[in-house]
Design a protein around this motif. Structure first.
Motif, PDB file in Angstrom:
ATOM      1  N   ILE A  14       5.415   4.534   0.099  1.00  0.00           N
ATOM      2  CA  ILE A  14       4.832   3.122   0.760  1.00  0.00           C
ATOM      3  C   ILE A  14       3.414   3.030   0.785  1.00  0.00           C
ATOM      4  O   ILE A  14       3.008   2.222   0.146  1.00  0.00           O
ATOM      5  CB  ILE A  14       5.691   2.645   1.820  1.00  0.00           C
ATOM      6  N   PHE A  15       3.038   4.067   1.322  1.00  0.00           N
ATOM      7  CA  PHE A  15       1.531   4.023   1.296  1.00  0.00           C
ATOM      8  C   PHE A  15       0.748   3.901   0.016  1.00  0.00           C
ATOM      9  O   PHE A  15      -0.102   3.409  -0.232  1.00  0.00           O
ATOM     10  CB  PHE A  15       1.022   5.113   2.194  1.00  0.00           C
ATOM     11  N   GLU A  16       1.323   4.792  -0.867  1.00  0.00           N
ATOM     12  CA  GLU A  16       0.779   4.775  -2.256  1.00  0.00           C
ATOM     13  C   GLU A  16       0.683   3.542  -2.803  1.00  0.00           C
ATOM     14  O   GLU A  16      -0.140   3.174  -3.663  1.00  0.00           O
ATOM     15  CB  GLU A  16       1.427   5.979  -3.092  1.00  0.00           C
ATOM     16  N   GLN A  17       1.835   2.846  -2.561  1.00  0.00           N
ATOM     17  CA  GLN A  17       1.892   1.358  -3.269  1.00  0.00           C
ATOM     18  C   GLN A  17       0.894   0.425  -2.556  1.00  0.00           C
ATOM     19  O   GLN A  17       0.352  -0.542  -3.415  1.00  0.00           O
ATOM     20  CB  GLN A  17       3.289   0.740  -2.929  1.00  0.00           C
ATOM     21  N   ILE A  18       0.737   0.641  -1.282  1.00  0.00           N
ATOM     22  CA  ILE A  18      -0.406  -0.252  -0.361  1.00  0.00           C
ATOM     23  C   ILE A  18      -1.595   0.068  -1.191  1.00  0.00           C
ATOM     24  O   ILE A  18      -2.409  -0.603  -1.248  1.00  0.00           O
ATOM     25  CB  ILE A  18      -0.147  -0.005   0.946  1.00  0.00           C
ATOM     26  N   LYS A  19      -1.963   1.511  -1.297  1.00  0.00           N
ATOM     27  CA  LYS A  19      -3.273   1.845  -1.670  1.00  0.00           C
ATOM     28  C   LYS A  19      -3.555   1.269  -3.157  1.00  0.00           C
ATOM     29  O   LYS A  19      -4.701   0.869  -3.519  1.00  0.00           O
ATOM     30  CB  LYS A  19      -3.262   3.357  -1.759  1.00  0.00           C
ATOM     31  N   LEU A  20      -2.511   1.038  -3.828  1.00  0.00           N
ATOM     32  CA  LEU A  20      -2.695   0.810  -5.389  1.00  0.00           C
ATOM     33  C   LEU A  20      -2.634  -0.715  -5.531  1.00  0.00           C
ATOM     34  O   LEU A  20      -2.575  -1.309  -6.659  1.00  0.00           O
ATOM     35  CB  LEU A  20      -1.764   1.638  -6.308  1.00  0.00           C
ATOM     36  N   VAL A 203       4.132  -5.783   2.728  1.00  0.00           N
ATOM     37  CA  VAL A 203       4.391  -7.244   2.579  1.00  0.00           C
ATOM     38  C   VAL A 203       3.125  -7.900   3.259  1.00  0.00           C
ATOM     39  O   VAL A 203       2.855  -9.129   2.445  1.00  0.00           O
ATOM     40  CB  VAL A 203       5.764  -7.372   3.569  1.00  0.00           C
ATOM     41  N   PHE A 204       2.440  -7.541   4.055  1.00  0.00           N
ATOM     42  CA  PHE A 204       1.371  -8.334   4.484  1.00  0.00           C
ATOM     43  C   PHE A 204       0.326  -8.341   3.599  1.00  0.00           C
ATOM     44  O   PHE A 204      -0.497  -9.339   3.505  1.00  0.00           O
ATOM     45  CB  PHE A 204       0.870  -7.532   5.839  1.00  0.00           C
ATOM     46  N   TRP A 205       0.004  -7.227   2.916  1.00  0.00           N
ATOM     47  CA  TRP A 205      -1.020  -6.952   1.947  1.00  0.00           C
ATOM     48  C   TRP A 205      -0.856  -8.309   0.925  1.00  0.00           C
ATOM     49  O   TRP A 205      -1.494  -8.740   0.213  1.00  0.00           O
ATOM     50  CB  TRP A 205      -1.503  -5.434   1.433  1.00  0.00           C
TER      51      TRP A 205
END
Length: 216
Positions: A14-20, A203-205
């Motif tokens: 999930i973090f990797e998807q947020i970062k990208l 979701v927020f990003w």
């Protein structure tokens, strides 16, 4: 291995998807359209107000006065950041939205407030942790890889700064301490809460990038 390290590994995809996510990639290069950033700042101000409430409620569940003070301090810091947004970014960028919470912000804040109200202290702490930890990791990543000059430098500096790092470390220590004394069933619920809140971070990003509104 610390419990928080297990949490990080569990939610790493999930973090990797947020970062990208395009929001953070464009923030990093300074190419994020200003209207998207303005919408994000507006939603963040609404989020922080409720995040502070959830932190304060968590503090009332603490088993000792030290952690009560820690969470009240976290809540105070969230309120001060929310005020700072209004005094700086809102004025600088003439942010005058009146639409209220977008669906992503609404979902995230209501999850945190419901968890703080109805779940145990341990589960509440785990649910609140992603807002500390993921924001810090995203801030560090963008700070280390940013294009300069960057029009969003002040935001980048705030979340990659030492003051925020101290709060993150304190939250991690509390979570690890609680997990060390918790039953396996409680640790499972803590993990579920952490992963759910991590998903809501994404979701927020994404909501901010799409300037999300209500369908009806």
């Amino acid at each position: 291995m610390k419990f928080t390290e297990l949490l990080w590994a569990e939610a790493l995809p999930i973090f990797e998807q947020i970062k990208l996510h395009p929001f953070n990639q464009e923030l990093k290069t300074g190419t994020l359209p200003l209207e998207k950033f303005k919408f994000y700042i507006y939603q963040d101000s609404l989020y922080l107000a409720d995040f502070a409430r959830a932190l304060a409620v968590a503090g009332t569940k603490a088993g000792n006065s030290h952690e009560l003070l820690d969470f009240l301090q976290f809540a105070q810091n969230a309120i001060l950041v929310e005020r700072a947004l209004h005094l700086s970014y809102f004025k600088e960028y003439v942010i005058d939205y009146q639409s209220g919470k977008a669906p992503g912000c609404f979902a995230y804040t209501n999850y945190l407030m419901a968890t703080s109200a109805f779940e145990s202290y341990e589960v509440t702490v785990a649910a609140l942790l992603p807002c500390f930890w993921i924001y810090k990791q995203v801030g560090d990543y963008i700070y280390a890889n940013q294009s300069t000059p960057n029009p969003y430098q002040n935001w980048i500096n705030a979340y990659a700064g030492e003051d925020f790092a101290y709060s993150v470390q304190k939250a991690l220590e509390i979570c690890d301490q609680l997990a060390g004394q918790a039953s396996e069933a409680t640790r499972k619920k803590m993990t579920e809460a952490y992963v759910t809140a991590s998903r809501l971070e994404y979701v927020f990003w994404d909501s901010a990038y799409r300037s999300e509104g209500w369908a009806v």
